[in-house]
Design a protein around this motif. Structure first.
Motif, mmCIF file in Angstrom:
data_model
loop_
_atom_site.group_PDB
_atom_site.id
_atom_site.type_symbol
_atom_site.label_atom_id
_atom_site.label_comp_id
_atom_site.label_asym_id
_atom_site.label_seq_id
_atom_site.Cartn_x
_atom_site.Cartn_y
_atom_site.Cartn_z
ATOM 1 N N MET A 1 16.912 -11.368 4.070
ATOM 2 C CA MET A 1 16.844 -11.279 5.534
ATOM 3 C C MET A 1 15.408 -11.024 5.986
ATOM 4 O O MET A 1 14.676 -10.261 5.371
ATOM 5 N N PHE A 2 15.075 -11.648 7.067
ATOM 6 C CA PHE A 2 13.716 -11.483 7.578
ATOM 7 C C PHE A 2 13.640 -10.397 8.626
ATOM 8 O O PHE A 2 14.558 -10.225 9.430
ATOM 9 N N ARG A 3 12.534 -9.732 8.601
ATOM 10 C CA ARG A 3 12.239 -8.819 9.708
ATOM 11 C C ARG A 3 11.772 -9.675 10.878
ATOM 12 O O ARG A 3 11.324 -10.807 10.703
ATOM 13 N N ARG A 4 11.848 -9.099 12.048
ATOM 14 C CA ARG A 4 11.442 -9.809 13.265
ATOM 15 C C ARG A 4 9.986 -10.256 13.144
ATOM 16 O O ARG A 4 9.633 -11.390 13.466
ATOM 17 N N GLY B 219 8.322 -18.439 -1.743
ATOM 18 C CA GLY B 219 8.225 -18.388 -0.280
ATOM 19 C C GLY B 219 6.805 -18.120 0.173
ATOM 20 O O GLY B 219 6.251 -18.837 1.015
ATOM 21 N N LEU B 220 6.185 -17.113 -0.416
ATOM 22 C CA LEU B 220 4.800 -16.806 -0.044
ATOM 23 C C LEU B 220 3.846 -17.889 -0.538
ATOM 24 O O LEU B 220 2.800 -18.124 0.073
ATOM 25 N N GLY B 221 4.220 -18.527 -1.638
ATOM 26 C CA GLY B 221 3.415 -19.655 -2.132
ATOM 27 C C GLY B 221 3.333 -20.764 -1.098
ATOM 28 O O GLY B 221 2.244 -21.265 -0.775
ATOM 29 N N LEU B 222 4.497 -21.120 -0.545
ATOM 30 C CA LEU B 222 4.518 -22.181 0.473
ATOM 31 C C LEU B 222 3.748 -21.752 1.722
ATOM 32 O O LEU B 222 3.037 -22.550 2.334
ATOM 33 N N LEU B 391 -1.985 -10.856 9.139
ATOM 34 C CA LEU B 391 -1.686 -9.567 8.504
ATOM 35 C C LEU B 391 -1.091 -8.599 9.523
ATOM 36 O O LEU B 391 -0.238 -7.779 9.189
ATOM 37 N N VAL B 392 -1.545 -8.708 10.758
ATOM 38 C CA VAL B 392 -1.006 -7.844 11.814
ATOM 39 C C VAL B 392 0.483 -8.134 11.996
ATOM 40 O O VAL B 392 1.304 -7.225 12.096
ATOM 41 N N PHE B 393 0.838 -9.410 12.022
ATOM 42 C CA PHE B 393 2.237 -9.766 12.263
ATOM 43 C C PHE B 393 3.121 -9.477 11.046
ATOM 44 O O PHE B 393 4.223 -8.970 11.177
ATOM 45 N N PHE B 394 2.620 -9.820 9.878
ATOM 46 C CA PHE B 394 3.433 -9.614 8.682
ATOM 47 C C PHE B 394 3.392 -8.160 8.206
ATOM 48 O O PHE B 394 4.360 -7.647 7.675
ATOM 49 N N GLY B 395 2.228 -7.542 8.365
ATOM 50 C CA GLY B 395 2.018 -6.214 7.808
ATOM 51 C C GLY B 395 1.289 -6.313 6.480
ATOM 52 O O GLY B 395 1.165 -7.398 5.902
ATOM 53 N N VAL B 396 0.808 -5.161 6.034
ATOM 54 C CA VAL B 396 0.002 -5.118 4.809
ATOM 55 C C VAL B 396 0.684 -4.233 3.776
ATOM 56 O O VAL B 396 1.192 -3.165 4.108
ATOM 57 N N GLU B 397 0.724 -4.712 2.554
ATOM 58 C CA GLU B 397 1.211 -3.876 1.443
ATOM 59 C C GLU B 397 0.064 -2.935 1.080
ATOM 60 O O GLU B 397 -0.881 -3.338 0.391
ATOM 61 N N LYS B 398 0.174 -1.700 1.530
ATOM 62 C CA LYS B 398 -0.994 -0.822 1.413
ATOM 63 C C LYS B 398 -1.397 -0.543 -0.035
ATOM 64 O O LYS B 398 -2.577 -0.434 -0.341
ATOM 65 N N GLN B 399 -0.393 -0.455 -0.923
ATOM 66 C CA GLN B 399 -0.779 -0.152 -2.312
ATOM 67 C C GLN B 399 -1.526 -1.326 -2.940
ATOM 68 O O GLN B 399 -2.347 -1.143 -3.831
ATOM 69 N N ASN B 400 -1.262 -2.546 -2.447
ATOM 70 C CA ASN B 400 -1.970 -3.722 -2.974
ATOM 71 C C ASN B 400 -3.441 -3.734 -2.567
ATOM 72 O O ASN B 400 -4.279 -4.307 -3.254
ATOM 73 N N MET B 455 -2.774 -13.342 0.592
ATOM 74 C CA MET B 455 -1.377 -13.398 0.136
ATOM 75 C C MET B 455 -1.058 -12.274 -0.849
ATOM 76 O O MET B 455 0.096 -11.895 -1.002
ATOM 77 N N LEU B 456 -2.095 -11.741 -1.496
ATOM 78 C CA LEU B 456 -1.857 -10.623 -2.417
ATOM 79 C C LEU B 456 -1.478 -9.354 -1.667
ATOM 80 O O LEU B 456 -0.775 -8.488 -2.194
ATOM 81 N N ILE B 457 -1.961 -9.225 -0.436
ATOM 82 C CA ILE B 457 -1.725 -7.966 0.289
ATOM 83 C C ILE B 457 -0.730 -8.118 1.443
ATOM 84 O O ILE B 457 -0.363 -7.137 2.087
ATOM 85 N N LEU B 458 -0.323 -9.354 1.724
ATOM 86 C CA LEU B 458 0.583 -9.596 2.847
ATOM 87 C C LEU B 458 1.967 -8.981 2.561
ATOM 88 O O LEU B 458 2.508 -9.152 1.488
ATOM 89 N N ALA B 459 2.487 -8.273 3.546
ATOM 90 C CA ALA B 459 3.825 -7.685 3.371
ATOM 91 C C ALA B 459 4.858 -8.623 3.962
ATOM 92 O O ALA B 459 4.902 -8.819 5.171
ATOM 93 N N ALA B 460 5.650 -9.229 3.095
ATOM 94 C CA ALA B 460 6.697 -10.130 3.574
ATOM 95 C C ALA B 460 7.902 -10.011 2.651
ATOM 96 O O ALA B 460 8.162 -10.895 1.843
ATOM 97 N N PRO B 461 8.618 -8.897 2.757
ATOM 98 C CA PRO B 461 9.731 -8.676 1.827
ATOM 99 C C PRO B 461 10.800 -9.755 1.891
ATOM 100 O O PRO B 461 11.469 -10.023 0.897
#
Lengths: 142, 473
Positions: A1-4, B219-222, B391-400, B455-461
């Motif tokens: 599921m995606f976040r907004r 997914g992140l690759g694409l 990065l603002v929209f997706f968020g950042v994986e801070k530990q990365n 892409m290494l730090i982008l947060a996109a679970p």
């Protein structure tokens, strides 16, 4: 599921790529390509190809290891100094071209024929391709 | 058909590359994406090896005959033999990280968008190639010109290094690959440079997508592929037949291989050997490759000095040198024995001090760098400024952010941009002219690597395959 925010992010990336492509198609315009093909009934030729075609009549007249001079009255496009000299080097390679008349053999490019007559006082025409390209012999060269 | 006669040597080179890559990466398993990564990597490595072989035959034989083809056969047979022998005596366990399958399905919109954009990129490539079959200014002025000297020149091939030729000191990987195709096809058709450009443009895209998929899932690759294509500097420059995208390929490949090396378990020397080869090929592609190599070595030294676990086995780095040194020796031979001096270096003197002490030059260069980062116009755009927005929209994986791999890339890019800045500061050419004709291409060198770093730090679970995360970074 995606976040907004992921959804927004993905949409932004896709939009970003789409805008980029629209602008790239603006640069390599399929429309102008189609118009040219339609007009000339064949694939459009570029400036380098056309310039190269002018030199066909010099084929076999110059040796690969030769260094020849170059003279031209053509005005290069803005910001592209030595344009015709460089282009001549490309089309004549592997012959080496030097931007000087101080050679026994000199290649000339005179898009306007009048300028050829004015400038070739000490240069004897060996071959005239009748399209602006001439092969000249430098009488003063020692 | 000329095109068939040119595709064959391309496949030949890719096969050589694949045998080298798969042998040196033997035992390294991660996920399915790694196989794709190996494939795209094989293209660059194969073309690099083929260009060295061709160059050595030019130097040794005095002109290019058909002996180089025989040598390629021998290289191929030796590699097949090694592969066969290695398979028979395979004692390596298949080393793996906790790679998982790497096949978490990517959202339909992303998959559709990606493949649509790739199809459009191919159309643009063909359109650009037909409109400008000899490439742009720099293509026929430098790269295709020296290829003509090598193919047409016979015993006079070294006239390519005449001072009458524009930038005769430029490295030869790209030009020689064009000449190689012409030699196979026995005609200097414009299809040669088009094919080489096509291979490098789309293998750079493939390499990035596969590399990101290796680390973070498909997914992140694409997504990374879409961002890469989002710089129309990349799409528009593709068919221009210049060596900037090939350089970006080798820069990206080197760093990704080092990242895989850092995260893999067990003996991983082969990864470093290919990384060394890739870094060497960067110097064989463009002079800027030397700046990359120096930056890379400096960063490796600093990381290992500061972070004790950065280099767990210092001797492993010898493998990097095994890959690097043979190529660098050949490039140095070319530089010392054949190429005239570089215009940017040979023109330095007392006036350099004047240029360096001129504050207005710093301001002008700074403005140009900033302008390039936000530039969106066609042909020249590598809008680095858009990346923080994502990065603002997706968020950042801070530990990365704190990971060595990310910091390493940032450090290399900082040094390289600093190096480019100094080149402009000291350039003997008109500064406006120099900036306007080259800065966008320098940004292009680092664009794929920058996208990879993001892409290494982008947060996109939702997009990330968490299974592909390695146990230790």
């Amino acid at each position: 599921m995606f976040r907004r925010r992921e959804e927004i992010g993905i949409t932004l990336v896709v939009l970003f790529a789409m805008v980029s492509f629209v602008r790239a198609f603006d640069y390599y315009s399929p429309l102008s390509f189609y118009e040219k093909v339609n007009k000339f009934k064949r694939l459009p030729s570029d400036e380098v190809t056309r310039y190269e075609a002018r030199f066909k009549c010099l084929e076999g007249m110059l040796d690969p290891g030769e260094i020849v001079g170059f003279i031209s009255t053509a005005i290069p496009p803005e910001g592209k100094e030595y344009y015709y000299y460089r282009l001549t080097q490309y089309v004549l390679s592997p012959v080496t071209v030097e931007d000087s008349v101080n050679h026994q053999t000199v290649v000339g490019y005179f898009p306007e024929r009048d300028s050829l007559l004015k400038i070739t006082i000490n240069l004897k025409i060996i071959q005239d391709c009748r399209n602006g390209v001439v092969l000249l012999n430098n009488k003063d060269y020692q | 058909m000329i095109v068939i006669r040119m595709i064959f040597p391309c496949l030949w080179a890719i096969l050589i590359g694949y045998l080298i890559v798969s042998h040196l990466m033997h035992g390294v398993q991660w996920n399915k994406s790694l196989n794709w990564f190996k494939f795209w990597l094989s293209i660059g490595i194969g073309l690099g090896i083929a260009s060295l072989n061709y160059f050595l035959w030019l130097v040794i034989g005095g002109s290019i005959g058909h002996y180089f083809i025989g040598a390629e056969w021998i290289i191929l047979l030796v590699l097949v033999g090694i592969k066969y022998w290695a398979k028979r005596s395979d004692k390596h366990p298949h080393l793996t990280t906790n790679g998982g399958s790497g096949s978490v399905s990517s959202p339909l919109i992303l998959t559709t968008a990606f493949f649509t954009m790739v199809a459009l990129a191919v159309i643009i490539f063909f359109l650009g190639s037909i409109l400008f079959p000899h490439g742009y200014w720099d293509a026929w002025l430098i790269w295709n010109l020296s290829a003509r000297f090598f193919f047409r020149g016979g015993e006079f091939w070294q006239n390519a290094f005449s001072t009458n030729v524009f930038h005769p000191d430029y490295p030869l990987l790209y030009s020689i690959n064009i000449a190689r195709l012409w030699s196979y096809a026995e005609i200097d058709s414009v299809l040669g440079p088009m094919l080489i450009s096509f291979l490098f443009t789309f293998s750079t895209l493939g390499l990035l997508v596969a590399a990101v998929a290796v680390f973070r899932g498909r997914g992140l690759g694409l997504l990374s592929g879409l961002i890469l294509l989002g710089a129309n500097g990349f799409i528009v420059q593709g068919p221009t037949q210049v060596a900037d995208i090939p350089l970006s390929f080798f820069i990206l490949a080197t760093i990704v291989l080092m990242n895989i090396h850092q995260r893999s378990l067990g003996p991983r020397g082969g990864l470093l050997t290919i990384a060394g080869m890739s870094a060497g090929f960067a110097t064989w592609t463009k002079n800027e490759g030397w700046l990359f190599l120096v930056s890379l070595i400096a960063v490796i030294i600093v990381i290992n000095a500061v972070k004790r676990d950065g280099i767990r086995r210092p001797r492993e780095w010898m493998y990097f040198l095994y890959g690097l040194i043979p190529i660098v020796v050949i490039v140095l031979y070319f530089k010392i024995a054949l190429a005239p001096s570089n215009d940017l270096i040979s023109s330095q003197g007392v006036q350099t001090l004047e240029r360096v002490s001129d504050i207005s030059r710093y301001i002008k260069i700074g403005k140009a760098f900033l302008g390039q980062a936000v530039r969106f116009d066609p042909r020249f755009s590598t809008p680095i400024v858009i990346l923080p927005l994502f990065l603002v929209f997706f968020g950042v994986e801070k530990q990365n952010l704190r990971r060595t791999s990310f910091r390493m890339i940032m450090a290399i890019e900082t040094i390289m941009f600093g190096g480019y800045f100094i080149v402009y500061l000291t350039t003997p050419h008109d500064l406006d002219w120099h900036l306007s004709t080259s800065l966008f291409r320098l940004f292009l060198h680092l664009w794929p690597l920058t996208v990879f770093a993001v892409m290494l730090i982008l947060a996109a679970p939702g997009l990330e395959n968490r299974q592909v995360r390695p146990a230790r970074v």
